[in-house]
Design an enzyme around this catalytic site. Sequence first.
Site, short mmCIF file in Angstrom:
data_model
loop_
_atom_site.label_atom_id
_atom_site.label_comp_id
_atom_site.label_asym_id
_atom_site.label_seq_id
_atom_site.Cartn_x
_atom_site.Cartn_y
_atom_site.Cartn_z
N CYS B 146 11.88 24.34 18.76
CA CYS B 146 13.00 25.32 17.96
C CYS B 146 13.02 27.13 19.04
CB CYS B 146 12.66 25.40 17.30
SG CYS B 146 13.15 24.02 15.97
N HIS B 147 11.66 26.99 19.26
CA HIS B 147 11.80 28.68 20.10
C HIS B 147 10.94 28.92 20.89
CE1 HIS B 147 14.00 29.10 16.01
NE2 HIS B 147 14.45 29.79 16.39
N GLY B 148 10.30 27.25 21.24
CA GLY B 148 9.39 27.49 22.02
C GLY B 148 7.86 27.57 22.30
#
Lengths: 473, 182
Positions: B146-148
Amino acid sequence: MAGGQREKFKNPAVEWIDSRLPVFTLMQKEYGVFPTPKNFNYFWNFGAIAMFMLVTMIVTGITLAMQYTADTALAFDATERIMRDVNYGWLIRYIHMNGASFFFIAVYTHIFRGMYYGSYKQPRELLWILGVVIFLLMMATAFMGYVLPWGQMSYWGATVITNLFSAIPIVGDDIVTLLWGGFSVDNPTLKRFFALHYLLPFVICAVVFLHVWALHVTGSNNPSGVEAKGKQDTLPFHPYYTMKDTFGLVVFITIYAAFVFFLPNALGHPDNYIPANPLVTPAHIVPEWYFLPFYAILRAITFDIGIPFTDIVFIEAKLGGVLAMFGAIVMLLIMPWLDTHPVRSARYRPQFKKLLLVFVFGVFVLGYAGSQPADRVYWQTCIGSEAACAVDDHHGEVAHAAPAGEDHAAEEKAPMVLKVDNTMLAQFFTVYYFLFFLVLLPLLSRKEVALPIPESIHQAVLDKKAAKAADSK
Amino acid sequence: MSADTAKTKSTQEPTRREFLNLTGAAFGAVGTAAVVWPFVSSLNPAADTLAMSSTEVDLSPIEKGQSITVMWRGKPVFIRHRTEAEIEDARSVDMAVLRDKQDDKDRAQKPEWLVMVGVCTHLGCVPLGQKETESKGDFGGWFCPCHGSHYDTSGRIRKGPAPKNLAVPEYEFLSDTTVKIG
């Protein structure tokens, strides 16, 4: 509104009611003869359009609620049943689904109108704040509505957004459990979201009533930003603006209908036609388009805020992102006090006009950034050994220009990869977003020299006519 | 004269009316809180939700280097049978580089079994890395798409926006091959 002089109506039935409850007098006063600046342009249609969308959403929403079941085991199938089996269910759902998007289109345009022509300024501050409250309620309503079909995006959108509250220090996790009614987004969550999704539109109606009430106390702003001074500046609302609003509304509905009938899923996400699965996160969780700029601001804060070179952290990245996102809306709330320039309309404020248009551009770019994966690279170049940079690429770096991995750093001169990625793009325009409100607006309020403003609305109209006539010659 | 009365008034005993107003308001506040409490409390997890809050897992079919995902409280729990290399990796990390400093020994009761909630501590996505084919991130553990966020072989946050390590739930080994979570 009652009391005082009341003119008698000719129709005896109307008169009978009006003498007991003067609703006809009220309508006549507020929507019949109501003095309205005569120089409105089409931007002034969007309040009425938003009102129409609110009614549309409530009518389609109530009809859908009669077919829907708020239970994790049944919700997805109930939605599909509406699409396939219920008479005209597909139509009603598509009107509702796209209606959310078009409601936001109308409201964003309405907000832009307010910003451009200075409608938030004294004496309309409270009117503006009520508008921002409506906007907030709309966002909450839209978010909870999106959860109801219980698709993958519903589930994961709900998970990500409710988890935002876990960023609150100390009590965050308890608040999230309270919101969920369990240990994850689950049946209790779906049921309460449905209850609130049904409730909030009526709360919106109440605030809209206050918004319109406040509007009818101060009167409308207008493109010149000069207050109406007398009869020569205004027209009765009916038939002039009932007609103009109707025309604008018809154009708007035509575009809306084109989406409902020909592109019903263009603004949605295909993953939401996959039933919710708590074990599989979709590759890219993307909110609906109308949340994208705020989502980009949320993701732009990737760093902790604390004392540099120590482990002391005041605001963790996660909390920072949440604060920035809510801060973006707080900026709108306090805008009347950030911009205190005496001239309202951007027409006569060339510098404000330019910076505002850059701001709008920035919001669009943030929207785009919000729709892209966080680590997408737009541009990069290599300083040093090309080969080393290429190796570095395979790591799928998220961070900014960083030296390559330790293994090959020793062999050659440490190569540098300079790049612009999605996070940096979002960070740049997030900075501008806050700079615009917190620095540029107060600065312009003091420094900007405005162009001469017309004496009255009437004069502005005459000037425009004269300019047009000169142009055509 | 008037300043004098004001002075005497403020040092005077509270009047009967002041007393009644204050106690009235206090009881009103307590009463309101007592009425609001059940409504707010009804939003918290119900008894049946809490009753489902523990689960038993048979570990015998899990080979070294394999992971399984089980559901617990509506959330995925990752159970990984770690290889020696992974344990070595997790234990040899310098504490100073960790964002959420935690020794691997405090995260795994038995070094070969890593049990943790498979929910990214950023915004609640399920990280990848359970399957052989999935990305394990830069540190050979898990990677949240999702956001690494990157997690290491002990499930500790190493890179990306997540603030904390993957949570270790309460669990106990009922036997060598059975674990009770919750």
